[in-house]
Structures are given as C-alpha cells and as structure tokens.
Design an enzyme around this catalytic site. Structure first.
Site, PDB file in Angstrom:
ATOM      1  N   GLY A  13       0.851  -1.305   0.057  1.00  0.00           N
ATOM      2  CA  GLY A  13       0.154   0.039  -0.001  1.00  0.00           C
ATOM      3  C   GLY A  13       0.838   1.155   0.204  1.00  0.00           C
ATOM      4  N   ARG A  14       0.281   2.208  -0.705  1.00  0.00           N
ATOM      5  CA  ARG A  14       1.009   3.652  -0.698  1.00  0.00           C
ATOM      6  C   ARG A  14      -0.046   4.743  -0.419  1.00  0.00           C
ATOM      7  NH1 ARG A  14       6.036   3.227  -3.078  1.00  0.00           N
ATOM      8  NH2 ARG A  14       6.287   1.350  -4.367  1.00  0.00           N
ATOM      9  N   GLY A  15       0.396   5.587   0.505  1.00  0.00           N
ATOM     10  CA  GLY A  15      -0.394   6.594   1.051  1.00  0.00           C
ATOM     11  C   GLY A  15       0.106   8.030   0.637  1.00  0.00           C
ATOM     12  N   SER A  16      -0.222   9.099   0.942  1.00  0.00           N
ATOM     13  CA  SER A  16       0.351  10.330   0.744  1.00  0.00           C
ATOM     14  C   SER A  16       1.444  10.755   1.544  1.00  0.00           C
ATOM     15  CB  SER A  16      -0.851  11.518   1.099  1.00  0.00           C
ATOM     16  OG  SER A  16      -1.230  11.493   2.357  1.00  0.00           O
ATOM     17  N   ALA A  18       3.057   7.929   3.577  1.00  0.00           N
ATOM     18  CA  ALA A  18       3.989   6.817   4.098  1.00  0.00           C
ATOM     19  C   ALA A  18       3.617   5.503   2.881  1.00  0.00           C
ATOM     20  CB  ALA A  18       3.523   6.166   5.413  1.00  0.00           C
ATOM     21  N   THR A  19       4.497   4.617   2.953  1.00  0.00           N
ATOM     22  CA  THR A  19       4.479   3.342   2.158  1.00  0.00           C
ATOM     23  C   THR A  19       4.259   2.190   3.221  1.00  0.00           C
ATOM     24  OG1 THR A  19       5.602   4.208   0.454  1.00  0.00           O
ATOM     25  CG2 THR A  19       5.643   1.828   0.630  1.00  0.00           C
ATOM     26  N   VAL A  20       3.408   1.117   2.992  1.00  0.00           N
ATOM     27  CA  VAL A  20       3.125  -0.060   3.881  1.00  0.00           C
ATOM     28  C   VAL A  20       3.914  -1.060   2.942  1.00  0.00           C
ATOM     29  CG1 VAL A  20       1.241  -1.232   5.196  1.00  0.00           C
ATOM     30  CG2 VAL A  20       1.149   1.178   4.601  1.00  0.00           C
ATOM     31  N   ASP A 130     -11.176  10.096   9.386  1.00  0.00           N
ATOM     32  CA  ASP A 130     -11.018   9.591   7.886  1.00  0.00           C
ATOM     33  C   ASP A 130     -11.704   8.305   7.775  1.00  0.00           C
ATOM     34  OD1 ASP A 130     -10.343   9.991   5.356  1.00  0.00           O
ATOM     35  OD2 ASP A 130      -8.272   9.265   5.598  1.00  0.00           O
TER      36      ASP A 130
END
Length: 246
Positions: A13-16, A18-20, A130
């Site tokens: 997963g990738r967010g604004s 951080a990366t998971v 959120d």
C-alpha cells in the site's frame, strides 16, 4: 509481540505520507505490516504511533512497535511503524472481491464492528477523522478493524484543528471548517455504508475534491440511498447522514 530484527517484503500500500510493506520477524517468522516514511517527513506517522500505542481493542488494528533504520539505495533514515497485518486487505478490497457490492447482512456485520471500534476510540478520547473503506481492514477471521489513524485527533485538544480526511466522506460541519468530533465519524460511516452497498463513493457525480467539499458544506443535499436496501437499512443510513451534527 516484540519486534527485534526484521526483513522487509513487498509493498502492499501507498499513501500520501507513507508506504506500507509486508515484513517478517527474523527470530519468530511472524508476519506483520510496516508503515514507513522518511524520518524528516514522519511527523504524521510518529503521531499515529503515539495514539495507537495507547489503544487495545479487537476492533482497532494493533501497533506492534517502531524503529528508525536506513534502507534503499539512498541510505537515508526512515521511521518504521510496525502494525498488525490483515491478510484480506481493506474493506474496499473486500467489496471488489464480492463483485462491487456487499449484501445487507455483510454490511450490517461490518458496520457493527466499525461502530464498536469507534465507540472504543471515543472512550479513549480519540476521533478517527477519516473513516472510509480503505481505512478499515479485514482480518483472516473476517472481522473488521479500524486502521490508519494518521488523521486522528484527540477530542480534548482544541489546538488540533485544520481540515482532515477525504472530501467525499467529510461531514458538512467538517467541510465548513467548524468542528470535527464523533458526529463527523458517524456521517463518514454512512458514506462507507453507501460504498459497501454500491462499490462507489457516496457522491458519484462529484469528481473534483474542491467541488465535493463545497457541495457537502453548503448545499442541503445528502447522499442518495441504495434503492435495494431494506427499510431498516435506509432508516439507519438516515440517522448517520444528518446534516446537523447535534
């Protein structure tokens, strides 16, 4: 579970901010998730760790610890947050696997578990800010767990203002910049129920985030309910999607 040495695996997963990735503990072979960000840009991740480390609930993803290490070709320092791994992915993933929508018994079960998680957060003085399908994970046992507290705020901290969350899930009072308390999470739950029922956003005709914020904030509209839901389901949604937070 104590995390000593560990090995990073594939990105899941990738967010604004951080990366998971998947990760494996070297001593036990246990699999967990690691959420990482460059140390200089990790303030949100460190804040999430501080909140998560104080929480213990079967309806909220567990924090397993953190460390700071270097990785990648740059050799820069990264902040790594260790989290419980949910092998079935997010609730949004589950909706996709079920053909784009869930049946009403499944919607009811997931909604109940999300509400139990939210009730626990409020008992600890935390608002999620959120709630959406991407931020609810499904464990191997099929139960839902609230995740991603990067936008969360403490109820008692009035200085933690600012617009937080995803525009199409925002409550009217949040979009107007007035307040963001537990009622805003309940509105977002209503939008998440519509996501479970339709496979799409609560405002499918609004694609631009700024336009979404303006419509949510200043129009009298509420999202449309799925026609196939039962009367009880529509009644529940009507209670979630009240424009007045009081």
């Amino acid at each position: 579970m104590e995390i000593g040495g560990w090995r990073r695996g594939r990105v899941i997963g990738r967010g604004s901010s951080a990366t998971v990735s998947l990760a494996t503990a070297l001593d036990s072979g246990a699999v967990f998730a690691v959420k990482c960000a460059e140390l200089g840009r990790s303030a949100i991740l460190q804040r999430e760790q501080r909140i998560l480390s104080s929480l213990r609930s079967p309806y909220v993803v567990s924090c397993l610890g953190f460390d700071i290490s270097s990785h990648g070709s740059t050799g820069g320092l990264y902040y790594n947050l260790f989290l419980e791994y949910a092998p079935r992915g997010s609730l949004s993933d589950e909706i996709g696997k079920q053909g784009g929508r869930l049946d009403e018994p499944a919607i009811g079960c997931y909604s109940c578990e999300i509400l139990r998680g939210l009730a626990y957060l409020y008992s600890q003085g935390v608002v999620h800010c959120d709630v959406k399908g991407r931020n609810v994970l499904v464990g191997s046992d099929g139960h839902a767990k609230i995740a991603d507290l990067g936008c969360a705020r403490m109820i008692a901290r009035e200085d933690e203002g600012g617009l937080r969350g995803t525009p199409v899930f925002m409550a009217p009072e949040v979009a107007r910049g007035e307040e963001q308390g537990p009622p805003a999470d309940v509105w977002a739950l209503g939008c998440t129920i519509i996501e479970m029922a339709t496979g799409g956003p609560a405002w499918p005709d609004v694609l631009d985030p700024i336009a979404a914020i303006h419509r949510v904030a200043f129009s009298p509209d509420v999202p449309a309910f799925s026609s196939w839901l039962s009367g009880e389901g529509k009644d529940f949604l009507s209670k979630c999607l009240k424009r007045d937070p009081k």
